[in-house]
Design an enzyme around this catalytic site. Structure first.
Site, short mmCIF file in Angstrom:
data_model
loop_
_atom_site.label_atom_id
_atom_site.label_comp_id
_atom_site.label_asym_id
_atom_site.label_seq_id
_atom_site.Cartn_x
_atom_site.Cartn_y
_atom_site.Cartn_z
N GLY A 1 0.79 -1.23 0.00
CA GLY A 1 0.00 0.00 0.00
C GLY A 1 0.83 1.28 0.00
N THR B 1 1.95 1.70 -3.64
CA THR B 1 0.87 2.07 -4.57
C THR B 1 0.33 3.47 -4.26
OG1 THR B 1 -0.79 0.86 -3.28
CG2 THR B 1 0.22 -0.32 -5.10
N THR C 1 0.29 -7.09 -1.05
CA THR C 1 0.08 -7.53 0.33
C THR C 1 -1.42 -7.75 0.53
OG1 THR C 1 -0.22 -5.25 1.10
CG2 THR C 1 2.02 -6.13 1.15
N LYS D 1 -7.98 6.68 -3.47
CA LYS D 1 -7.09 7.56 -2.71
C LYS D 1 -5.62 7.28 -2.95
CE LYS D 1 -10.05 8.24 1.31
NZ LYS D 1 -10.07 8.12 2.78
N PHE E 1 1.02 -13.72 -4.50
CA PHE E 1 2.02 -12.89 -3.81
C PHE E 1 1.98 -13.10 -2.29
CE2 PHE E 1 1.64 -10.16 -7.70
CZ PHE E 1 2.99 -10.09 -8.03
N GLU F 1 -7.89 -5.10 8.03
CA GLU F 1 -8.84 -4.45 7.12
C GLU F 1 -9.99 -5.40 6.74
OE1 GLU F 1 -9.27 -1.33 6.17
OE2 GLU F 1 -7.36 -0.35 6.60
#
Lengths: 384, 384
Positions: A124, A127, A149, A161, A188, A203
């Site tokens: 994250g 990205t 991930t 975002k 991955f 999350e």
């Protein structure tokens, strides 16, 4: 002077401009992404699908170490004209420096407005940084995103975002700029360190709590097993991804630019952003989110919005996923009050604090008091 | 596990997200903006019109020197809770540093998401930098814009673009983020240095050439007089502003995010961006644009898209406005070819070069050759 005189009324020298902007983008699971016979990664998502010019592939250091040779083989066997840039990937590196480094490379390569979109492969942090750089370069060029991930596959895939941390605040600088295409390959996760896999579960847990009792049940029953098997096989792994990412799509699509500041997906993200920043590098994002999920569940139970037994179950599942349910900084009432105050500024003067009313559903409250925060701290203390 | 099993079809684990975003903003001429009885500047453009929290007022150094006391009196007589930040204003300072300085101040002030929007008062460099900082802070907060130079009143008022220069390229980093409100007060032009007033005429000239034969006639007949009177009085001054800003509104509104890369307003902005950067601080933006307008008119005349007499008239009017019609860097064929090559990348592989077919109308060409550039250089040389 030709032409009629323009009628000028001093009261009317005023223009109202109205315009609108549409986006359409795709998120898809793609097994075997790095198989040279799989075209998904190399075909540009826009235009006529033909490459035009060099494409920049940005990798985070851990992906470069683990998958660098396979990624290079993929592109070279496809005869693709690519250039590589590897960047550090921890939260502490999420600053303006890597953004400017990417822009510099795009300048050197001579990146076009549309037809040679960069590709970001990593977690994250990577990205978010590539997303910000591409949204700023020439005021916005498309990009392709491969979150590697569990956390980013859940949290980033659908999201528009981008961002970097600044001045001690998480994501204080950023844009809304969804990737033209996001490709999710669960393979991955096979090489993801245990702690980072559990981190991603933070999350997933949030999505379960706000949107799906079934997803919560799956975590309750199979969560530990999913962590152990690293989501590599089985119907349950596929269903958990489908429910978490699909739930995110349903929440975000109608409010992509956050015009509505009451957002269920902010659950777990009210107290945690400041705690996470202060704790760096001690807490990972999903760990901070899990702590906030638990803390907010305590607040809800104390208000009798949920039953004590529901709270107990949330705490038990969180523990079983290997996520923290107590942390020193979450026992600091002053810090939590400060975090909420910044949230209020971010939500334009309102707390808009999502609290659970049952598993899978939230309500927004605007009257949380410091005393309630302190009382919840006392409850969390008992989880030590 | 409760609830029905989620149907999982590996071929269908794919989401298409579609969303759209609307903007509506106002641009208005407001005489006497700094009169404490005029509420326009202090009333926030969004929400219920009541202030909430401190507002940051960002000024450029020249405005602070000339109008600082009046601006402070305006806000203090209105009992407004404001904080000030003054920044340098030349093109060389249009970098990431002032952007981060503004973000730091917004953090210190505790700026909300919507209700205490910053106010930018200054020339185009200042408004571009504040626009970028506010578009990034919390991923975008509103702002109010007061362009104080003729150039920015024409070029910035309607525009959504923000930006900074980077790596030797003009506006290489930026966003589309229109000000919630733009207030134009021509009285600021009374103190504008002569050269900067003529500089603004460069963008007025461009608007005339691409969109209005009448505006061109007005420049031809009254241009020198307008520069001398600094747009302070008369119907002609009001009409010139109305035609230039109104023409800009008509060009930009349907293509605010530049989805269509054939843009008439790019006239004068194909060769000039690189020339302007290389010439810094020798050329001002409007001067570079005027040179490009003339150069592009030469290209059009050589292709017989316009008559020689039209070219002569354009050169004569440009001279009469006190703008350059020849410059050493515009006689460097290599540099102009390099500028066009970057333009092609910016226009995604096409030249999309706007050339005049008559005064007030353009056509786009995609087959300009290096030989044509060299031949136009030979013509421009004769203007020395």
């Amino acid at each position: 002077v030709t032409g009629p005189a323009t009628p000028i009324d001093r009261e009317l020298n005023r223009w109202t401009i109205q315009s609108s902007f549409s986006v359409r983008y795709e998120v898809e699971e793609t097994p075997d992404l790095l198989n040279p016979n799989n075209p998904k990664l190399r075909v540009p998502p826009l235009g006529d699908g033909t490459d035009s010019g060099t494409r920049l592939v940005v990798l985070d250091h851990s992906i470069d170490a683990l998958y660098g040779p396979r990624i290079r083989r993929y592109f070279s066997m496809n005869g693709a004209d690519v250039d590589y840039l590897a960047l550090p990937c921890a939260e502490e590196f999420k600053s303006i420096d890597p953004v400017l480094k990417i822009v510099t490379r795009l300048n050197e390569i001579g990146t076009y407005r549309l037809s040679n979109p960069p590709i970001a492969i990593g977690g994250g942090v990577l990205t978010d940084v590539v997303g910000l750089a591409t949204s700023l370069y020439r005021r916005g060029i498309p990009y392709v995103r491969v979150p590697t991930t569990l956390l980013s596959q859940i949290d980033v895939s659908v999201a528009a975002k981008t961002g970097i941390n600044f001045g001690g605040y998480r994501n204080r600088i950023g844009t809304y700029s969804p990737a033209a295409k996001t490709l999710i390959d669960r393979s991955f996760l096979a090489t993801l360190p245990d702690r980072h896999l559990r981190n991603g579960m933070g999350e997933v847990l949030k999505m379960a709590l706000i949107s799906s009792a079934r997803l919560f049940d799956l975590l309750d029953e199979f969560g530990a097993e999913l962590v152990e098997s690293r989501f590599q096989a089985g119907e349950t792994a596929a269903e958990v991804i489908a429910l978490a990412v699909g739930g995110m799509a349903m929440e975000l699509e109608p409010n992509l630019w956050e015009k509505d500041l009451c957002r269920a997906v902010d659950y777990g993200h009210s107290f945690s952003p400041l705690v996470e920043m202060r704790a760096l590098p001690d807490l990972l994002h999903g760990e901070a989110v899990a702590l906030d999920c638990v803390f907010s569940a305590i607040l809800a139970a104390r208000r009798r919005l949920i039953q004590e037994s529901t709270l107990d179950r949330i705490v038990a599942v969180t523990r079983r996923l290997g996520l923290p349910v107590v942390h020193d900084l979450f026992l600091d009432t002053d810090l939590l009050a400060e975090a909420l105050a910044d949230c209020v500024r971010h939500r334009n003067g309102n707390q808009n604090l999502p609290l659970l009313t049952e598993i899978g559903r939230v309500r927004f409250v605007n009257d949380l008091t410091r005393n309630e925060i302190a009382a919840a701290v006392d409850v969390m203390k008992t989880y030590r």
